[in-house]
Design an enzyme around this catalytic site. Structure first.
Site, PDB file in Angstrom:
ATOM      1  N   SER A 122       0.815  -1.211   0.000  1.00 51.50           N
ATOM      2  CA  SER A 122       0.000   0.000   0.000  1.00 51.50           C
ATOM      3  C   SER A 122       0.849   1.262   0.000  1.00 51.50           C
ATOM      4  O   SER A 122       0.320   2.353  -0.197  1.00 51.50           O
ATOM      5  CB  SER A 122      -0.914   0.018   1.228  1.00 51.50           C
ATOM      6  OG  SER A 122      -0.139   0.009   2.422  1.00 51.50           O
ATOM      7  N   HIS A 143      -2.318  -2.801  -5.783  1.00 52.53           N
ATOM      8  CA  HIS A 143      -2.750  -2.441  -4.438  1.00 52.53           C
ATOM      9  C   HIS A 143      -4.258  -2.606  -4.304  1.00 52.53           C
ATOM     10  O   HIS A 143      -5.039  -1.759  -4.746  1.00 52.53           O
ATOM     11  CB  HIS A 143      -2.339  -1.002  -4.130  1.00 52.53           C
ATOM     12  CG  HIS A 143      -2.826  -0.519  -2.794  1.00 52.53           C
ATOM     13  ND1 HIS A 143      -3.102   0.810  -2.536  1.00 52.53           N
ATOM     14  CD2 HIS A 143      -3.097  -1.187  -1.647  1.00 52.53           C
ATOM     15  CE1 HIS A 143      -3.520   0.930  -1.287  1.00 52.53           C
ATOM     16  NE2 HIS A 143      -3.530  -0.264  -0.736  1.00 52.53           N
ATOM     17  N   GLU A 155      -5.217  -0.231  -7.351  1.00 54.46           N
ATOM     18  CA  GLU A 155      -4.214   0.619  -7.982  1.00 54.46           C
ATOM     19  C   GLU A 155      -3.177  -0.266  -8.665  1.00 54.46           C
ATOM     20  O   GLU A 155      -2.604  -1.159  -8.035  1.00 54.46           O
ATOM     21  CB  GLU A 155      -3.524   1.502  -6.941  1.00 54.46           C
ATOM     22  CG  GLU A 155      -4.431   2.551  -6.315  1.00 54.46           C
ATOM     23  CD  GLU A 155      -3.716   3.394  -5.275  1.00 54.46           C
ATOM     24  OE1 GLU A 155      -3.788   4.624  -5.363  1.00 54.46           O
ATOM     25  OE2 GLU A 155      -3.085   2.811  -4.366  1.00 54.46           O
ATOM     26  N   ASN A 194      -3.617   7.282  -1.231  1.00 54.78           N
ATOM     27  CA  ASN A 194      -3.028   7.733   0.035  1.00 54.78           C
ATOM     28  C   ASN A 194      -2.353   9.097  -0.101  1.00 54.78           C
ATOM     29  O   ASN A 194      -2.300   9.867   0.861  1.00 54.78           O
ATOM     30  CB  ASN A 194      -2.045   6.694   0.566  1.00 54.78           C
ATOM     31  CG  ASN A 194      -2.752   5.488   1.141  1.00 54.78           C
ATOM     32  OD1 ASN A 194      -3.875   5.594   1.638  1.00 54.78           O
ATOM     33  ND2 ASN A 194      -2.120   4.323   1.062  1.00 54.78           N
TER      34      ASN A 194
END
Length: 651
Positions: A122, A143, A155, A194
């Protein structure tokens, strides 16, 4: 390797992510080996998959036999054995670089030389992970979001040497598993989701640390004024305050004092019983809707937009990928790029510059790409272009909540595309449908279909988060439903799954409705202290008996497709296997029928419905007389006499 070459998949890890990825892959029809370092861990992961499949089956969310899916899964402890025949290996080991490198070093030795090697990391660098392999071009990031079975987003991340062939095969594999991939084309810290999510909690923590707001004020404002599913502090408590802390430390970013205090006190959120809120004695969050008054929401949102602009400017991801990622990965009501275009990119830039001048903090320094857009006049929706294009005189524009296509035979297909919200209607979606109907030349259209993305929902209602912060007089949704109802060409709703609230109103605004037997209909608004607001009460009263219409609205219960057909709410309820064929039969009649007569029939029937019989008969008579002089009528008569199919041209 192409996606068609992927037949056997190995997942390394049987924990929550590993067994979730295994389950998703097996559900997609692939043979999967799930491997972990101890037999007990593997067995526990396998049992978790069995439990999940049985629950999904009980709820009707999968139509496969759990035992059939489990039959595609085998388990292993020996790594060499697990990857020996793999076409794709997905590593889901603990989030530590040394562990990842050890695994990929072994994969370089044991996995087939043409296998794709993927990491579910991640946050760790794909480039560094790939550095221990013999061929970094076949290493890619994949991900998944937790839990993989429920979360739609994946992702797909390029390392510095990842080949296009590898990334594209991984992307296509994700799609084959009925998940939504987005490309992250450069190996940046935090990837897309993120990176953009970071300021949501970070800026909120700085504002509270500096005494400019309270925890409750922040969360209340972001949830009740801006429509986010959780406030920044509520989200941090759920995920673990230490998680965000370590991500900031690893990236070398300053730590807001309030975050440091919580980590030092080991008050890390729900998992420790206390964080920003008390989950033992206090019962959790304490904010109320009105607590957010006076909070500067733009300060947080401007920073998220700035991060998005950095990613776009550095060719890491497109605006579409970022917005898709944030909607699917975080549940945001809309992506930051779309929201910024509505707010005005000049407003965003002014906010960042003001904060940068006042504080000197690097986190407010505007992204070059954002500055370029504003200086070139591309300030958002009002200017016609920002992160997205909003169309010029030719009507061309980017759509973000619908898909569409106009076939050669004149069928305009409109797909509601908000799967993360079960295709719930919001302001953007309604405006985009109206724009499409208005801008598509009528002469090119012979019929229109509406459907929802996926097989869970046609539309589960109106997205109330999309109306956050609006005053009652600003919520004007009836215009949208009237635009659909009054569109001059025949419209058909293809209903598969939930058809509730605003989605139900959209279906009723269409001329025809065909549904799968598993579909459900209803007006649940009464359970929210509301009533249908897009014509649902009135259309239901005109289609059903008073008693049945009032039952739907008053009780807020759902009815199945069979009962909906019996009541006259829909035209047909059909088995899943027959659905496409029945829809095609209806559309064949609409697309090959006489366009002028169909238009007049719809006009007369809609207008005459609300008038007395004599007025309705007069409308019908006038239309009949007009149609007698059309070329279509002459063609229809000639075809009848010649015993052939007519070829109507709309003249």
């Amino acid at each position: 390797m192409d996606v068609d070459d992927i037949r056997r998949v190995t997942v390394l890890g049987a924990g929550s992510m590993g067994h979730g990825i295994t389950e998703v892959t097996a559900l997609a029809g692939y043979d999967v080996v799930m491997r972990d370092i101890e037999e007990d861990i593997v067995e526990e992961g396998y049992d978790s998959i069995r439990w999940s499949l049985e629950k999904l089956s009980e709820k009707g969310l999968v139509d496969q036999d759990p035992e059939e899916v489990l039959g595609r899964i085998s388990t292993a402890v020996d790594l060499e054995e697990a990857v020996a025949d793999a076409d794709l290996v997905i590593e889901a080991a603990p989030e530590q670089m040394e562990i990842k490198k050890d695994v990929f070093g072994d994969l370089a030795e044991f996995a087939p030389e043409d296998a794709i090697l993927a990491s579910n990391t991640s946050s760790l660098s794909i480039t560094e992970i790939a550095s221990v392999t013999d061929d970094p071009s076949r290493v890619v990031g994949m991900h998944y979001f937790n839990p993989p079975v429920k979360m739609d987003l994946v992702e797909v991340i390029y390392g510095a040497e990842t080949s296009d062939e590898t990334a594209e095969a991984a992307y296509a594999f994700v799609e084959s598993c009925e998940k939504t991939p987005i490309f992250v084309r450069k190996d940046v810290n935090g990837f897309v989701v993120n990176s953009v999510l970071g300021p949501f909690g970070d800026e909120a923590a700085w504002m509270v640390s500096e005494g400019e707001a309270t925890v409750e004020q922040t969360d209340a404002a972001m949830v009740h004024q801006r429509g986010y599913p959780m406030g920044p502090f509520e989200l941090s408590d759920m995920t673990g305050i230490d998680i965000g802390y370590h991500i900031r430390k690893e990236a070398g970013k300053p730590i807001p004092p309030i975050v440091q205090e919580k980590v030092d006190a080991e008050e890390l959120g729900q998992k420790t019983g206390k964080g920003y809120y008390d989950y033992e004695d206090g019962g959790g969050t304490t904010y109320e809707p009105g607590d957010g008054e006076g909070f500067d929401t733009l300060r947080i949102e401007a920073r998220m937009v700035n991060e998005a602009a950095k990613l776009i400017g550095n060719d890491v991801a497109t605006a579409e990928a970022i917005d898709t990622g944030m909607r699917l990965g975080t549940g945001f009501p809309e992506g930051p790029c779309r929201r910024a275009d509505k707010e005005g990119l000049d407003t965003i830039l002014d906010k960042l510059r003001t904060l940068h001048d006042e504080t000197g903090a690097d986190r407010y320094e505007p992204a070059d790409y954002l500055v370029e857009l504003v200086e070139s006049g591309k300030t958002g929706e009002d200017a016609g272009e920002g992160f997205y294009s909003y169309g010029g005189s030719d009507g061309e524009r980017d759509y973000h909540t619908i898909q569409h296509s106009l076939r050669e035979d004149g069928l305009l297909e409109i797909t509601l595309d908000r799967p993360e919200r079960l295709n719930a209607l919001n302001g953007d979606l309604m405006e985009e449908v109206q724009h499409l109907l208005d801008s598509t030349p009528e002469d090119d259209v012979r019929a229109v279909t509406f459907e929802g993305t996926g097989d869970r929902a046609f539309s589960a209602g109106a997205d109330i988060t999309g109306f956050a912060g609006l005053e009652p007089h600003e919520v004007g949704v009836t215009e949208f439903f009237e635009a659909v109802a009054n569109y001059p060409k025949p419209t058909l709703a293809k209903i598969d799954g939930f058809c509730l609230g605003g989605g139900h109103e959209l279906a009723l605004a269409c001329d025809l409705r065909i549904a799968t037997e598993d579909s459900e209909f209803g007006f649940p608004e009464i359970n929210l202290g509301l009533i249908p607001g897009g014509g649902g009460t009135q259309r239901a009263m005109r289609m059903l008996t008073d008693a049945r219409a009032k039952e739907l609205v008053f009780r807020g219960h759902r009815i199945d497709a069979e009962l909906a057909e019996e009541w006259g709410l829909i035209n047909r309820a059909v088995d899943d296997d027959e659905f496409d064929d029945v829809v095609a039969e209806y559309l064949d009649d609409l697309l090959t029928g006489p366009p002028v007569a169909l238009r007049k029939a719809k006009q007369v029937m809609n207008a005459g419905r609300d008038q007395d019989l004599s007025a309705g008969l007069e409308l019908e008579s006038q239309a009949f007389g007009l149609l007698l002089g059309t070329e279509d009528m002459q063609e229809g008569a000639a075809a009848f006499m010649e015993d052939r199919d007519p070829e109507f041209e709309g003249k």
